[in-house]
Design an enzyme around this catalytic site. Structure first.
Site, PDB file in Angstrom:
ATOM      1  N   ASN A 240       2.518 -11.777   7.508  1.00 33.18           N
ATOM      2  CA  ASN A 240       2.034 -12.009   6.149  1.00 33.18           C
ATOM      3  C   ASN A 240       2.308 -13.474   5.799  1.00 33.18           C
ATOM      4  O   ASN A 240       3.392 -13.825   5.340  1.00 33.18           O
ATOM      5  CB  ASN A 240       2.752 -11.066   5.174  1.00 33.18           C
ATOM      6  CG  ASN A 240       2.207 -11.148   3.769  1.00 33.18           C
ATOM      7  OD1 ASN A 240       1.600 -12.139   3.377  1.00 33.18           O
ATOM      8  ND2 ASN A 240       2.432 -10.103   2.986  1.00 33.18           N
ATOM      9  N   ASP A 241       1.328 -14.322   6.040  1.00 38.90           N
ATOM     10  CA  ASP A 241       1.532 -15.763   5.899  1.00 38.90           C
ATOM     11  C   ASP A 241       1.879 -16.180   4.474  1.00 38.90           C
ATOM     12  O   ASP A 241       2.458 -17.250   4.263  1.00 38.90           O
ATOM     13  CB  ASP A 241       0.289 -16.522   6.354  1.00 38.90           C
ATOM     14  CG  ASP A 241       0.121 -16.527   7.866  1.00 38.90           C
ATOM     15  OD1 ASP A 241       0.947 -15.879   8.541  1.00 38.90           O
ATOM     16  OD2 ASP A 241      -0.817 -17.159   8.367  1.00 38.90           O
TER      17      ASP A 241
END
Length: 232
Positions: free
Chosen positions: A99-100
């Protein structure tokens, strides 16, 4: 493509975050899920094709002319995640994981998702190593798998699902006492994929996903959602 991506890893075992094929350039080495995907992908490729010969192919490092075999590169990726662990003993998040947009601040926070991905990759590599007769590598992967599985079940289980990130110095992202972002999808799904959650615990967390995240248009990433940027 697998050999190309294996060459996008620095000599310290951390992978590039971005690679641009047209210019053969890349940047970033601070997302600590990146180096964990290669073992998982290669092991599945070998299972599908039977091509164990690829494991002997030499691959360069991104920052060096030196080479090692693809199998050695897979082991290095897991060694790196094992080395980059936080205060509880789980793999660190780095700047972010899969989950950047979830940036916890300290690079040394611990990603529960990365712990699940580590277990999935370690189990796959253990099976592959056993198949090709690399018993020492197999034993190491199985031992590390069991250790991370034990820790994550002790420190990241929140009663009905897994927390998302354990913050350095205390506190966590994800959990019944946290809102927004009480439950995140990724560690729940990957806990089952990796065999970290078994039996009643697996059923409980999937029930939580169904109750909290399932909707008419699919499965949500988290609940409740963030409505603005949270600098904490």
């Amino acid at each position: 493509r697998l050999l190309l991506m294996a060459g996008c890893i620095y000599s310290d075992g951390i992978a590039l975050h971005n690679y641009f094929p047209l210019t053969r350039t890349g940047d970033g080495k601070d997302f600590y899920d990146d180096h964990l995907w290669l073992p998982y992908a290669v092991c599945h490729y070998v299972k599908e094709t039977g091509d164990t010969g690829i494991l002997d192919e030499p691959v360069r490092f991104w920052d060096s002319e030196k080479t090692q075999s693809l199998l050695e590169r897979l082991a290095l990726c897991l060694d790196t995640a094992w080395r980059l662990r936080g205060e509880h003993g789980l793999p660190q998040t780095g700047h972010a994981d899969w989950n950047d947009g979830l940036n916890p601040g300290s690079m040394e926070s611990e990603s529960v998702f990365n712990a699940m991905l580590f277990c999935a990759s370690a189990r796959e590599l253990a099976n592959l190593a056993g198949f090709i007769g690399k018993t020492e590598l197999e034993a190491q992967c199985r031992s590390r798998y069991e250790e991370i599985k034990r820790i994550v079940n002790e420190v990241a289980w929140d009663g009905a699902w897994y927390r998302r990130i354990l913050l350095k110095g205390g506190g966590h992202i994800g959990g019944k006492d946290v809102t927004p972002g009480s439950i995140f999808l990724e560690p729940q799904a990957w806990a089952v994929i990796a065999g970290v959650a078994e039996g009643e615990r697996a059923i409980t967390l999937l029930d939580s996903v169904h109750e909290r995240l399932a909707g008419p248009y699919g499965i949500k990433l988290l609940d409740p959602p963030y409505t603005d940027y949270n600098p904490a």
